[in-house]
Design a protein around this motif. Structure first.
Motif, PDB file in Angstrom:
ATOM      1  N   GLY A 196       3.471  11.725   6.498  1.00  0.00           N
ATOM      2  CA  GLY A 196       2.540  10.693   6.944  1.00  0.00           C
ATOM      3  C   GLY A 196       1.306  11.153   6.809  1.00  0.00           C
ATOM      4  N   TRP A 197       0.333  10.408   7.615  1.00  0.00           N
ATOM      5  CA  TRP A 197      -1.071  10.778   7.991  1.00  0.00           C
ATOM      6  C   TRP A 197      -1.670   9.101   7.627  1.00  0.00           C
ATOM      7  N   HIS A 198      -1.779   8.937   6.519  1.00  0.00           N
ATOM      8  CA  HIS A 198      -2.417   7.563   6.047  1.00  0.00           C
ATOM      9  C   HIS A 198      -1.374   6.225   5.728  1.00  0.00           C
ATOM     10  N   GLY A 199      -0.343   6.921   5.147  1.00  0.00           N
ATOM     11  CA  GLY A 199       0.671   5.860   4.768  1.00  0.00           C
ATOM     12  C   GLY A 199       0.534   5.313   3.370  1.00  0.00           C
ATOM     13  N   THR A 200      -0.061   6.170   2.508  1.00  0.00           N
ATOM     14  CA  THR A 200      -0.580   5.770   0.960  1.00  0.00           C
ATOM     15  C   THR A 200       0.949   5.379   0.503  1.00  0.00           C
ATOM     16  N   LEU A 201       1.790   6.193   0.275  1.00  0.00           N
ATOM     17  CA  LEU A 201       3.019   5.715  -0.514  1.00  0.00           C
ATOM     18  C   LEU A 201       3.628   4.537   0.001  1.00  0.00           C
ATOM     19  N   GLN A 202       3.744   4.157   1.407  1.00  0.00           N
ATOM     20  CA  GLN A 202       4.139   3.007   1.915  1.00  0.00           C
ATOM     21  C   GLN A 202       3.403   1.737   1.335  1.00  0.00           C
ATOM     22  N   ASN A 203       1.969   1.739   1.141  1.00  0.00           N
ATOM     23  CA  ASN A 203       1.304   0.906   0.528  1.00  0.00           C
ATOM     24  C   ASN A 203       1.548   0.696  -0.884  1.00  0.00           C
ATOM     25  N   MET A 204       1.619   1.735  -1.480  1.00  0.00           N
ATOM     26  CA  MET A 204       1.998   1.663  -2.977  1.00  0.00           C
ATOM     27  C   MET A 204       3.472   0.933  -3.077  1.00  0.00           C
ATOM     28  N   LEU A 205       4.356   1.445  -2.315  1.00  0.00           N
ATOM     29  CA  LEU A 205       5.754   0.973  -2.480  1.00  0.00           C
ATOM     30  C   LEU A 205       5.655  -0.741  -2.148  1.00  0.00           C
ATOM     31  N   GLU A 206       4.900  -1.121  -1.014  1.00  0.00           N
ATOM     32  CA  GLU A 206       5.028  -2.482  -0.671  1.00  0.00           C
ATOM     33  C   GLU A 206       4.285  -3.274  -1.879  1.00  0.00           C
ATOM     34  N   LYS A 207       3.360  -2.807  -2.481  1.00  0.00           N
ATOM     35  CA  LYS A 207       2.732  -3.599  -3.546  1.00  0.00           C
ATOM     36  C   LYS A 207       3.488  -3.576  -4.674  1.00  0.00           C
ATOM     37  N   ILE A 208       4.138  -2.835  -5.027  1.00  0.00           N
ATOM     38  CA  ILE A 208       5.255  -2.550  -6.429  1.00  0.00           C
ATOM     39  C   ILE A 208       6.340  -3.529  -5.979  1.00  0.00           C
ATOM     40  N   ALA A 263      -8.059   1.599   7.354  1.00  0.00           N
ATOM     41  CA  ALA A 263      -8.250   0.260   7.779  1.00  0.00           C
ATOM     42  C   ALA A 263      -7.605  -0.759   6.913  1.00  0.00           C
ATOM     43  N   SER A 264      -7.747  -0.065   5.517  1.00  0.00           N
ATOM     44  CA  SER A 264      -7.159  -1.061   4.380  1.00  0.00           C
ATOM     45  C   SER A 264      -5.794  -1.273   4.514  1.00  0.00           C
ATOM     46  N   PHE A 265      -4.919  -0.441   5.290  1.00  0.00           N
ATOM     47  CA  PHE A 265      -3.566  -0.712   5.461  1.00  0.00           C
ATOM     48  C   PHE A 265      -3.082  -0.876   6.795  1.00  0.00           C
ATOM     49  N   SER A 266      -3.891  -1.751   7.432  1.00  0.00           N
ATOM     50  CA  SER A 266      -3.657  -2.167   8.831  1.00  0.00           C
ATOM     51  C   SER A 266      -2.419  -2.997   9.001  1.00  0.00           C
ATOM     52  N   PHE A 308       2.512  11.707  16.586  1.00  0.00           N
ATOM     53  CA  PHE A 308       1.098  11.091  17.102  1.00  0.00           C
ATOM     54  C   PHE A 308       1.176   9.767  16.467  1.00  0.00           C
ATOM     55  N   ASP A 309       0.586   8.627  16.997  1.00  0.00           N
ATOM     56  CA  ASP A 309       0.624   7.376  16.485  1.00  0.00           C
ATOM     57  C   ASP A 309      -0.622   6.848  16.745  1.00  0.00           C
ATOM     58  N   THR A 310      -1.902   6.424  15.841  1.00  0.00           N
ATOM     59  CA  THR A 310      -2.761   5.990  16.371  1.00  0.00           C
ATOM     60  C   THR A 310      -3.618   5.279  15.166  1.00  0.00           C
ATOM     61  N   ASP A 311      -4.583   4.453  15.343  1.00  0.00           N
ATOM     62  CA  ASP A 311      -5.244   3.833  14.256  1.00  0.00           C
ATOM     63  C   ASP A 311      -6.488   4.429  14.073  1.00  0.00           C
ATOM     64  N   ASP A 312      -6.836   5.201  15.108  1.00  0.00           N
ATOM     65  CA  ASP A 312      -8.510   5.840  15.122  1.00  0.00           C
ATOM     66  C   ASP A 312      -7.974   7.465  14.455  1.00  0.00           C
ATOM     67  N   GLU A 313      -8.465   7.749  13.134  1.00  0.00           N
ATOM     68  CA  GLU A 313      -8.139   9.013  12.752  1.00  0.00           C
ATOM     69  C   GLU A 313      -8.899  10.286  13.356  1.00  0.00           C
ATOM     70  N   ARG A 314      -9.959   9.590  13.980  1.00  0.00           N
ATOM     71  CA  ARG A 314     -10.949  10.629  14.568  1.00  0.00           C
ATOM     72  C   ARG A 314     -10.460  11.547  15.763  1.00  0.00           C
ATOM     73  N   LEU A 315      -9.256  10.748  16.636  1.00  0.00           N
ATOM     74  CA  LEU A 315      -8.508  11.186  17.521  1.00  0.00           C
ATOM     75  C   LEU A 315      -7.601  12.171  17.269  1.00  0.00           C
TER      76      LEU A 315
END
Length: 615
Positions: A406-418, A434-437, A446-453
């Protein structure tokens, strides 16, 4: 001890360890078992009843010790219930008991040395049950077993020791007793003139969990179990022991959490993503062998072509990459195209570019040419990633989940689009771009929408990824072979460093096997804090030895660099800018700080101070 022919051993916390925080935890386990066996009956509060029954039996007894039957006679229940609960209690005692491995070595030396071994204990359990516990734990060679519940006399009064001397017809000077209770084993022996050896029952075998943390552990915490078991592996390497204590509980806790999410969300098929989940899927399959899971060999690189083609926009490649400033050559390499072919294709359109030029959409003429040429080349060359995904059982017709670090969910976004369908993402740690919201994601650590935390957690994630790697490179693409689509792999970046990772993983998997086979809590999830506690200590507060041992391990993120390789302090005193640059480059910053400033006890706190000051 050599001068004594007769050696007496106490049982619990001497020859035997219980894998529970306190002996009374056995009663809670019995309560759970009984109520599971009788779901239609009102829930029985056995734990409280059992404690109260023993108190009453002791008060009413004419003997110094009470018997197992006498305790149960004080419980108001049917004969069938009484018998069932007694059987469950003995069954549970057999389940939670393991050898105290260092003392077992002393016992074995006594056997080999021809000593006459007797076992002397204050215990309410019947003689036959204790005999079975001893045999199961490898204690078959002893002359006699003296139990307070059988004799009616206790060690703590000294009368059981007096009985042993009389029954054995030996003098007190011929006997030595070994035990963990100062009152019952040491002072009682002193009163009778018997030599005794005291053993602390709170020996700490763990590296990351100290005495205070162990004492405050929750009742389902794995660390009581770990502390008991580690003595068995005292001759193994440090890396093995660290993996057993730190990575093993983390993997187990994560898999318990995944299992609960799968059932909460009615997931029909779960996919564990390469490479980071190679070890995790093995743990999950050992815990839940009947569940439908797959190890999906994909990577950002292996899916980029399909993702770009589905997006129909070359700029979408940056959704899959760590930063947004790349040369044209770097972008071509990332999607597996020959840069020369792209340059020639653009030239044919009247647009001259070089591989070193920045890839940007600011110049629309250049960008449109690149977009056209690259998309045409991708369509012409084709891509098998979608076919591979379908062959592995991914489908829009079932409810699917993926599992990754994990971290941003990049692969999940790619799979969903494909795949043009929604997928649930389950991660060690989750912080969405934000683009994967709109993606359905959740995180264990941990589970948050604010990466800074959670930026402070990033070092922990880097070292975790390295420790989860298999000895195989990232998936770079797919080919047909004998009517099957199989993955292609890049060269593994680990090299000789994998020997360290492998030893760490072997330790973790040994913990998993031991816990499944020997822990009474194997099917009960423990608190997240208990799962991550030891690993956080390693990642955030390494010793100098740990930092030096692990910092040279390679990490791949576009290029391959050590986790936290440093130069000596004298080098940095002369070149302070190099210190700042190497700190920024280090993936495992606490490991870097510890090596440069070994006197700092908590390098993670210093890392936080630097990050907070920058913000």
């Amino acid at each position: 001890m050599e001068k004594f022919q007769y050696v007496s051993f106490d049982i619990f916390d001497t020859l035997i360890k219980r894998n529970v925080s306190t002996p009374r935890e056995v009663f809670k386990l019995v309560e759970e078992k009984y109520n599971l066996l009788n779901p239609t009956k009102p829930r029985m509060a056995f734990y409280k009843q059992r404690i109260e029954a023993e108190r009453k039996a002791v008060y009413l007894s004419d003997w110094e010790e009470v018997t197992f039957d006498a305790i149960y006679d004080q419980m108001e229940m049917s004969e069938v219930e009484r018998k069932t609960l007694q059987e469950l209690e003995i069954e549970t005692e057999l389940q939670v008991c393991i050898p105290n491995y260092p003392i077992q070595e002393i016992y074995k030396r006594c056997v080999v040395g021809g000593k006459t071994i007797v076992i002397t204990s204050d215990m309410y359990l019947p003689q036959w049950a204790i005999c079975k516990i001893l045999t199961n734990c490898g204690y078959a060679h002893y002359h006699r077993l003296y139990l307070s519940s059988t004799v009616g006399l206790k060690k703590i009064t000294g009368n059981l020791f007096k009985y042993v001397l009389s029954d054995m017809q030996i003098d007190k000077s011929e006997l030595v007793h070994i035990g963990d209770s100062k009152r019952a084993d040491i002072f009682a022996c002193m009163k009778k003139g018997i030599k005794s050896i005291y053993l602390s029952h709170t020996v700490i075998n763990t590296t990351f969990i100290n005495r205070t943390m162990l004492g405050n552990a929750s009742e389902h915490s794995p660390y009581i179990f770990i502390n008991n078991m580690l003595s068995k592996y005292h001759s193994r390497s440090k890396l093995f022991l660290w993996g057993y204590e730190a990575l093993g509980p983390l993997l187990l806790g994560f898999c318990h959490w995944i299992h609960s999410k799968v059932h909460e969300q009615n997931i029909e098929r779960t996919f564990f993503l390469a490479r980071d989940m190679y070890l995790v899927v093995q743990v999950y399959q050992r815990l839940y062998p009947d569940e439908s899971v797959q190890y999906l060999e994909i990577s950002r690189k292996s899916l980029r072509r399909a993702y770009i083609l589905e997006s129909n926009q070359i700029h979408s490649v940056f959704d899959t990459m760590g930063r947004r400033e790349y040369s044209i050559g770097a972008v071509c390499d990332a999607i597996g195209l020959e840069t020369g072919g792209v340059v020639e294709g653009c030239a044919a359109l009247g647009v001259n570019i070089a591989a070193s030029d920045e890839f940007t959409n600011k110049n629309t003429i250049v960008y449109d040419a690149l977009n056209y040429v690259i998309l045409e080349m991708l369509r012409k060359e084709g891509d098998l990633s979608l076919d591979y995904l379908k062959s592995m059982g991914m489908s829009a017709n079932i409810k699917m989940a993926i599992v990754d670090v994990g971290w941003h969910g990049t692969l999940q976004n790619m799979l969903e689009k494909i795949l043009r369908t929604k997928v649930m993402g389950m991660y060690f740690g989750n912080t969405k771009r934000a683009s994967f919201s709109k993606m359905d994601t959740c995180g264990y650590w941990f589970d948050t929408d604010d990466e800074r935390l959670v930026l402070s957690q990033l070092s922990m994630m880097y070292i975790l990824e390295v420790m989860l790697f298999p000895k195989i490179g990232t998936t770079s693409g797919y080919v047909y072979e004998e009517n099957h689509i199989i993955p292609l792999y890049a060269k593994c970046e680990m090299g000789d460093g994998f020997e360290k990772v492998e030893e760490f993983q072997i330790g973790a998997m040994q913990f998993i096997d031991d816990y499944i086979n020997k822990s009474p809590y194997k099917n009960l999830p423990f608190l997240k804090n208990d799962a991550v506690m030891a690993y956080e200590k390693l990642a955030f507060q390494p010793t100098l030895y740990q930092a030096k041992m692990l910092s040279s391990l390679p990490y791949e993120d576009g290029d391959i660099k050590p986790l936290a390789l440093e130069k000596n302090i004298f080098y940095y005193l002369l070149r302070p800018r190099s210190l700042l640059n190497d700190y920024k480059q280090a993936r495992w910053k606490p490991g870097f700080i510890k090596q440069v400033f070994p006197f700092i006890k908590n390098p993670h706190q210093l890392d936080l101070l630097v990050k907070n000051r920058k913000n």
